[in-house]
Motif scaffolding. Structure first.
Motif, PDB file in Angstrom:
ATOM      1  N   LEU A  89       8.198  41.214  73.290  1.00  0.00           N
ATOM      2  CA  LEU A  89       9.551  40.991  73.807  1.00  0.00           C
ATOM      3  C   LEU A  89      10.532  40.772  72.656  1.00  0.00           C
ATOM      4  CD1 LEU A  89      10.760  40.672  76.681  1.00  0.00           C
ATOM      5  CD2 LEU A  89      10.784  38.223  76.224  1.00  0.00           C
ATOM      6  N   LEU A  90      10.212  39.791  71.807  1.00  0.00           N
ATOM      7  CA  LEU A  90      11.139  39.459  70.717  1.00  0.00           C
ATOM      8  C   LEU A  90      11.235  40.605  69.714  1.00  0.00           C
ATOM      9  CD1 LEU A  90      10.177  35.719  70.172  1.00  0.00           C
ATOM     10  CD2 LEU A  90      12.225  36.624  71.259  1.00  0.00           C
ATOM     11  N   ALA A 110      14.637  42.418  68.833  1.00  0.00           N
ATOM     12  CA  ALA A 110      15.127  42.379  67.453  1.00  0.00           C
ATOM     13  C   ALA A 110      15.340  43.784  66.913  1.00  0.00           C
ATOM     14  CB  ALA A 110      14.144  41.621  66.559  1.00  0.00           C
ATOM     15  N   GLY A 111      14.472  44.709  67.326  1.00  0.00           N
ATOM     16  CA  GLY A 111      14.605  46.072  66.846  1.00  0.00           C
ATOM     17  C   GLY A 111      15.791  46.796  67.455  1.00  0.00           C
ATOM     18  N   TYR A 112      16.192  46.386  68.631  1.00  0.00           N
ATOM     19  CA  TYR A 112      17.251  47.137  69.298  1.00  0.00           C
ATOM     20  C   TYR A 112      18.612  46.469  69.291  1.00  0.00           C
ATOM     21  CZ  TYR A 112      17.332  51.721  71.216  1.00  0.00           C
ATOM     22  OH  TYR A 112      17.503  53.060  71.319  1.00  0.00           O
ATOM     23  N   LEU A 113      18.652  45.152  69.269  1.00  0.00           N
ATOM     24  CA  LEU A 113      19.951  44.481  69.298  1.00  0.00           C
ATOM     25  C   LEU A 113      20.245  43.883  67.933  1.00  0.00           C
ATOM     26  CD1 LEU A 113      19.789  42.594  72.706  1.00  0.00           C
ATOM     27  CD2 LEU A 113      20.920  44.754  72.200  1.00  0.00           C
ATOM     28  N   ARG A 114      21.288  44.374  67.322  1.00  0.00           N
ATOM     29  CA  ARG A 114      21.570  43.915  65.974  1.00  0.00           C
ATOM     30  C   ARG A 114      21.896  42.418  65.950  1.00  0.00           C
ATOM     31  NH1 ARG A 114      25.213  47.904  62.603  1.00  0.00           N
ATOM     32  NH2 ARG A 114      23.520  49.317  63.102  1.00  0.00           N
ATOM     33  N   LEU A 139      13.652  33.509  62.016  1.00  0.00           N
ATOM     34  CA  LEU A 139      12.656  32.589  62.570  1.00  0.00           C
ATOM     35  C   LEU A 139      11.250  33.057  62.176  1.00  0.00           C
ATOM     36  CD1 LEU A 139      12.348  30.183  64.725  1.00  0.00           C
ATOM     37  CD2 LEU A 139      11.594  32.019  66.235  1.00  0.00           C
ATOM     38  N   ALA A 140      11.045  34.365  62.303  1.00  0.00           N
ATOM     39  CA  ALA A 140       9.741  34.914  61.948  1.00  0.00           C
ATOM     40  C   ALA A 140       9.444  34.657  60.474  1.00  0.00           C
ATOM     41  CB  ALA A 140       9.701  36.408  62.253  1.00  0.00           C
ATOM     42  N   ASP A 141      10.467  34.842  59.628  1.00  0.00           N
ATOM     43  CA  ASP A 141      10.272  34.594  58.196  1.00  0.00           C
ATOM     44  C   ASP A 141       9.814  33.164  57.942  1.00  0.00           C
ATOM     45  OD1 ASP A 141      10.914  37.087  57.461  1.00  0.00           O
ATOM     46  OD2 ASP A 141      12.969  36.658  56.833  1.00  0.00           O
ATOM     47  N   VAL A 142      10.454  32.212  58.635  1.00  0.00           N
ATOM     48  CA  VAL A 142      10.113  30.811  58.400  1.00  0.00           C
ATOM     49  C   VAL A 142       8.680  30.531  58.833  1.00  0.00           C
ATOM     50  CG1 VAL A 142      10.621  28.445  59.039  1.00  0.00           C
ATOM     51  CG2 VAL A 142      12.469  30.023  58.574  1.00  0.00           C
ATOM     52  N   ILE A 188       5.978  44.886  65.826  1.00  0.00           N
ATOM     53  CA  ILE A 188       6.731  45.579  66.878  1.00  0.00           C
ATOM     54  C   ILE A 188       8.146  45.900  66.382  1.00  0.00           C
ATOM     55  CG2 ILE A 188       7.715  45.319  69.182  1.00  0.00           C
ATOM     56  CD1 ILE A 188       4.729  45.812  69.151  1.00  0.00           C
ATOM     57  N   TYR A 189       8.708  44.968  65.630  1.00  0.00           N
ATOM     58  CA  TYR A 189      10.049  45.190  65.095  1.00  0.00           C
ATOM     59  C   TYR A 189      10.064  46.429  64.207  1.00  0.00           C
ATOM     60  CZ  TYR A 189      14.047  44.369  61.992  1.00  0.00           C
ATOM     61  OH  TYR A 189      15.193  44.502  61.245  1.00  0.00           O
TER      62      TYR A 189
END
Lengths: 323, 318, 277, 327
Positions: C91-92, C96-100, C109-112, C152-153
């Motif tokens: 989902l995320l 993230a891939g489609y909505l800038r 968040l993923a980076d952290v 997925i991103y």
């Protein structure tokens, strides 16, 4: 071919596209000026050619007209309505009237869809054919039109050769009975013997469906074969535009001349000078006439933007030699 | 290159800040009074009040963060609840074991997996290649701690070749032979981690072999050895290095567990026992330090990545 | 799938083993020979014999029965982690891939979360949340969710650039239609592969957490908890360590074999992104 | 023809695939004279690139194999040579440039280093000499600022410049033969013209022969001394003389020309060749072109036509030339 009493189908006015290129963390974003103030008209049932080398902005122009990329400046009028300012439903309705055929016949299909759902999807989106039966009949008809056996419906894209896929791509574009089609290098990826088949098909479809084409290509011989009028692009600008006969018989702009001279012709040795240097980066296009660093006739005044002029024979040219 | 490093270091700052916020919030996310969390249940009323004052608990959360951050920057991570020492000193005592263990394991991983991966690629589709691939897959399925237990059973308990547990400091005693205490632990961390590098080396070499520039290298008349070493292996390192981040993550995890298996006085065991004892200042400190170390390792991985692949250097961080 | 299996014979063995494990989990009360928590004071630390097929532990509990029951917790736990990671991650990741606008927040968040090694992240979350089965799922799942988001991103970004997506835009397809009919279906096989590897490594992570005594509470029979206890009696009763460990290895190995098989059959374009560890 | 630099005789190349052994090139014979430019023309699957690779001994391993015939270079048989012996010839006596200048150079080394590798291997130069000579070579192929460019990485150069680097690398040992596999296909026309002119000049300067592989008949007419047309792994037509395009005889070549919109203004309608290019796995029996040929007779489907010299220096493989078959 271009009857003067008709209104143009497509009018492009001062079209511009600037891409923002990310630099690094600390670098400024750079502007890549892919299309710089392009204007032309396409008459109904005309085939208008855009020719130029890679990076000249010809494909971008095609996508800007279809609003697949949104212009950063200028307008695109279709039947007098400005597409560039349209959104949502209005744009979707307009989209049904204009379609595109892509260069790469391998990448332009969802690998998981069979041919039936690929060709029928536009009909589903626009609610054109209500029942599945109707759609199947329509798809079969379209496939027959482009010279394929209707059995092809159940197969997947990877089961076809490049030429056949390009036929399917044309069938898909025809599904909505568009008025206008952008053909982006539709035969460049094909073998010579297959190229000719697809070119002939495009011509047949044009007369059968009463289509108007924007034909984008780097191949001068194909452009000359299929187009009525041709615009030559260089670094995001149109530098010469004329009827095919006029342009190919006597190109005036030094770049057009060089381009025509460089294209190898069968049964002829090359004549004329070879153009030196390479196309400059569209991030920092040269000042004035973009072609002047490579132009054999460059003069001092070429560092200023040349005026676009209409010559008596109807052609447009942007060069100081004719000012 | 220098420009790239500077850029990469600067780009670390946002992650650093976000990570510190997360570690800071940890204490606040635990149900109950953060001051009590930091002092333990046996704390007196006054000391709790004093701790509140110190942490600025009656101020807004943002201020509390800056107070905490101010201390952290000066190396003050608070005091351990159960040990009569500052958190910093507690961690410093344990660092030697973990660092030595990690370094030894990493050296083993590289020494084992690169040659084996290369052999598998060169001998692709032979029984040797299949054997190596099967072995790699098996190793990837073995939990490091279980491997450690078995090694201990065999080499320490049964054969008595190596010590079972503990680790007397090398630096304090100056006795390098103490490293023998770390042989079994580092093997048990390293072996499961070799699998990824073996597979990456093999598969990226096989990918590179198909590249046009390898054909060019052959067309130049280079010997097969030169083609393999200078062109195939050199370029496949790009993919291998990019997977090093994963290996380091797994290495740190492996260290934490293996220290418990072999009762090594390392940071990992400190963390485990602190969680058991709910010694939150230590937990917070250890997690912050490990996250920082992990980030620096990733930075070094990225820099070496740029060193190997000139395209990265010029197009800079994406 | 069956064609795939026929090509690689080990995969048949692996899938048979996995089915057996699954059956053991589902029908644990029927298969086990004792109650897993029943203590036999007289028979403590007895070796493999006809009564206790795999011996007993320090309380005299039947190891075979505990392994069978442990299957339940291990499988349910790993499955929970997979579901958690796949649902949220996909989902995320797609969003993230489609909505800038969402991309910045989600990827930061993923980076952290990726700034912590997986086991450390799980330990930190366990320290915050306290023990419990559900908490274990979240604590371990957080890391795999992050990995899934990233995969997925980047896949979404890659598919978004494909000509056929542009072709769908040209035909007036809405963004939602493109995501649901053209992007997500093309993500399915990489998701399955990644989920398989998530399953096996979640199993290992859970065992590690249990071994440290920070995972599922020790009163539940899990493979990790059995190892944790067994390690204290290792010299006297090596089977307490060897047997549960072997079960873990075989299960994880079987899943990895299946995952490997699936990975070899997905689009090579995606193979680089879905690596699995 | 004994003074030919390269004699290829009855060359047959097969590939081991999942669908069995496929023949990519079938009994191909040709000669290459000194200072001659030989163009091998064909569409995809015609076997033209595979032929080039086999001369270099670079067939994809282990699938590709020369199963029959000989390749003699200056009298020396190449097919039986060990890889080690071939290494002494590759890049030294025979060198090759490829279609994709973007991927043919190793991205992690400077172009100077990549050129110097050849010089160190074949000329025994040390690194310093090799780098200096590499700069000279870059200058010879018309790269501006060669002293600076030797230290450039491939991704810093445009496609045209990279192809010049490839040429510099190929010419660094003054080879006798340069094999160019579609060297201009990926380039723009104005850059293509530059590269073709450069190759022409260097050929004169260095007294070498060129085997030029292309699908572009326009390019052929500009550079070719001898032209071979291939289809389905076989030679259809060959002419060693000027005016190839005024004398084409084979139905395939004639039809192929009918597929090309010419650049002159007086063009007729395109006459596409019907059908698809057959894949190697299902080639028609008899003449490879028989299932698409408008003039095919029963003999065409049954037997493979022999190559015949229909006038001095012009050969075609077609039953139409075979009086008995026509009757």
């Amino acid at each position: 071919m271009t009857a003067s009493y008709k209104e143009p189908l497509i009018q492009v006015r001062g079209l511009e596209k600037v891409f923002r290129i990310k630099g690094g963390m600390l670098e400024k974003k750079q502007n890549l000026r892919a299309v710089r103030g392009v204007s032309f008209d396409i008459m109904p049932q005309e085939t208008f050619g855009l020719v130029g080398e890679s990076g000249c902005g010809k494909s971008t122009t095609g996508r800007l007209i279809l609003q697949l990329l949104r212009p950063t400046g200028g307008e695109v009028l279709m039947e007098g309505k400005n597409l560039a300012s349209m959104k949502g439903r209005a744009l979707k309705e307009q989209r049904a009237k204009m379609q595109m055929v892509f260069q790469d016949p391998y990448a332009s299909f969802d690998p998981r869809q069979n041919i039936y759902s690929a060709v029928s999807e536009p009909m589903v989106i626009y609610g054109l054919a209500k029942t599945k039966r109707e759609r199947r009949e329509k798809v079969a008809q379209l496939l027959a039109d482009v010279g394929l056996n209707p059995d092809a419906m159940e197969k997947c894209p990877h089961e076809f050769s490049g030429g056949q896929r390009q036929r399917i791509g044309i069938a898909r574009a025809l599904a909505l009975h568009p008025q206008f089609m952008v053909l982006d290098e539709p035969v460049s990826a094909l073998d010579v013997s297959i190229q000719a088949q697809v070119i002939n098909l495009l011509l047949e479809m044009k007369s059968q469906y009463g289509l108007t084409y924007l034909f984008i290509s780097h191949d001068l011989s194909v452009i000359k074969y299929i187009c009525d009028r041709v615009a030559v692009m260089y670094l995001g600008e149109i530098i010469e535009m004329a009827d095919k006969e006029t342009l190919f018989a006597q190109p005036l702009h030094p770049y057009s001349q060089a381009l025509l001279a460089a294209a190898p012709k069968i049964g002829e040795q090359r004549t004329g000078e070879v153009l030196t240097g390479e196309v400059p980066s569209p991030i920092r296009p040269p000042k004035g006439c973009a072609f002047h660093p490579r132009c054999p006739h460059a003069r001092e005044c070429c560092k200023q933007v040349p005026p676009v002029q209409k010559l008596p024979d109807g052609r447009l040219i942007a060069c100081w030699l004719y000012a | 290159m220098l420009r790239y490093i500077i850029k990469r270091v600067l780009s670390m700052i946002p992650s650093l800040i976000l990570t510190s916020i997360m570690v800071f919030l940890m204490v606040h996310l635990i149900p109950g009074d953060p001051a009590i969390t930091m002092l333990g249940d046996s704390a007196t009323e006054e000391s709790i009040e004093q701790m509140r004052e110190e942490m600025g608990l009656n101020q807004p959360l943002v201020n509390q963060y800056f107070i905490w951050m101010g201390k952290v920057v000066h190396g003050d991570l608070g005091d351990s609840i159960f040990q009569n020492k500052s958190v910093m000193a507690t961690i410093a005592d344990r660092a030697e074991t973990s660092v030595l263990l990690g370094v030894m394991a990493m050296i083993l991983i590289v020494l084992i997996s690169l040659p084996i991966g290369i052999i598998a690629a060169v001998k692709v589709n032979t029984w040797l290649d299949q054997g190596i691939s099967s072995l790699a897959m098996f190793l990837a399925s073995v939990p490091a701690f279980w491997l450690g237990l078995n090694l201990m059973l065999l080499f320490s308990v049964k054969l008595g070749w190596l010590p079972t547990s503990g680790f007397p400091s090398v630096f304090r005693s100056g006795d390098w032979s103490n490293l023998r205490y770390l042989i079994l632990p580092s093997i048990s961390i390293a072996l499961p981690n070799t699998a990824l590098i073996i597979r990456m080396t093999r598969s990226s070499m096989l990918d590179v072999i198909k590249e046009d520039y390898v054909r060019t290298a052959r067309s130049k008349g280079l010997t097969e050895n030169a083609v393999y070493i200078k062109h195939v292996f050199r370029n496949s390192l790009i993919a291998v290095v990019s997977s090093l981040g994963f290996v380091f993550a797994s290495l740190i995890s492996g260290t934490v567990v293996t220290e418990s298996v072999f009762s090594l006085p390392g940071v990992g065991q400190l963390l485990v026992s602190s969680i058991m004892l709910r010694d939150y200042p230590v937990i917070q400190g250890v997690i912050l330090i490990i996250a920082l170390v992990f980030m620096i390792i990733n930075l070094l991985v990225d820099i070496s990545y740029a060193k190997i692949d000139p395209r990265i250097r010029y197009t800079s961080a994406k | 799938m069956f064609n795939l299996l026929r090509k690689r014979k080990v995969a048949i063995v692996a899938s048979v083993f996995l089915i057996a494990v699954l059956i053991c989990g589902i029908f644990a009360p029927l298969i086990s020979t004792f109650d897993p928590n029943e203590t036999h004071g007289k028979d403590r630390l007895s070796t493999i014999n006809s009564t206790y097929w795999l011996g007993t532990d320090n309380y005299g509990r039947d190891i075979f029965s505990r392994i069978i029951y442990g299957t339940r917790m291990s499988l349910v736990g790993s499955l929970g982690i997979v579901v958690f990671a796949v649902v949220l991650g996909v989902l995320l990741g797609v969003v993230a891939g489609y909505l800038r606008s969402a991309q910045m927040v989600i990827m930061r968040l993923a980076d952290v979360l990726m700034a912590f090694p997986p086991l450390l992240l799980a330990m930190m979350l366990m320290a915050i949340m306290g023990s419990g089965v559900f908490n274990v799922v979240i604590a371990i799942g957080a890391y795999y969710m992050t990995r899934m988001i990233r995969i997925i991103y980047s896949l979404t970004l890659k598919i978004k650039e494909e000509t056929y997506i542009e072709a769908m835009h040209a035909q007036g397809a809405s963004t939602l239609r493109i995501i649901l009919r053209h992007i997500v279906p093309n993500l399915v096989s990489p998701i399955i592969v990644q989920a398989t590897f998530t399953f096996s490594s979640a199993l290992l992570q859970m065992a590690a957490l249990d071994f440290l005594g920070l995972g599922i509470p020790p009163q539940y029979p899990t493979w990790g908890n059995m190892l944790s206890e067994g390690s204290r009696f290792m010299t006297r009763a090596p089977w307490m360590v060897v047997i549960p460990g072997l079960v873990i290895v075989l299960t994880v190995l079987s899943i990895n074999i299946m995952g490997d098989l699936l990975r070899d059959n997905i689009d090579p374009k995606f193979r680089d992104i879905v690596k699995g560890t | 023809m004994n003074d030919a630099l390269l004699n290829v005789k009855d060359l047959t190349i097969t590939f081991q695939t999942e669908r069995g052994e496929l023949t990519a090139v079938d009994h191909l014979s040709f000669d290459l004279g000194r200072k001659e430019t030989l163009c091998i023309v064909g569409e995809s699957g015609s076997g033209k690139s595979v032929t080039a690779l086999s001369i270099m001994g670079l067939l994809p391993q282990p699938a590709g194999r020369v199963t029959n015939g000989s390749i003699r270079f200056q009298g020396q048989e190449l097919t039986g040579l060990t890889n080690k012996q071939m290494q002494g010839i590759r890049g030294n006596r025979i060198s090759m440039i490829f279609q994709e200048p973007m991927t043919s150079l190793n991205p992690v080394y400077t172009v100077g280093y990549q050129i110097s590798e050849v010089l160190k291997k074949h000329k025994g130069m040390n690194t310093k000499e090799a780098m200096r000579y590499a700069a000279e070579l870059l200058e010879r192929v018309g790269i501006p600022e060669p002293g600076k460019r030797v230290h450039s990485f491939p991704h810093e150069l445009s496609g045209g410049l990279r192809q010049r680097v490839m040429i510099a690398m190929a010419l660094s040992c003054d080879p006798d033969i340069l094999i160019a596999d579609e060297p201009t296909t990926a380039l723009d026309v104005t850059i293509q013209a530059q590269i073709l002119r450069l190759m022409e000049t260097l050929k004169q300067d260095l007294d070498m022969s060129i085997i030029f592989i292309t699908h572009d008949l326009g390019v052929v007419s500009q550079i070719s001394d001898r032209t071979i047309v291939m289809y389905g792994g076989m030679k259809m037509e060959e002419r060693y003389a000027d005016g190839f395009f005024d004398h084409v005889q084979h139905p395939y070549t004639v039809d192929l020309l009918g597929c090309i919109p010419t650049s002159s203004l007086s063009d007729g309608k395109l006459m596409p060749i019907p059908g698809m290019i057959p894949s190697l796995a299902n080639m028609p029996g008899g003449c490879r072109f028989s299932n698409r040929c408008r003039r095919a007779m029963s003999a065409c489907h049954e037997t493979i036509p022999e190559l015949r010299e229909i006038e001095p220096g012009h050969w075609i493989a077609c039953h139409l030339e075979d009086k008995e078959a026509v009757l």
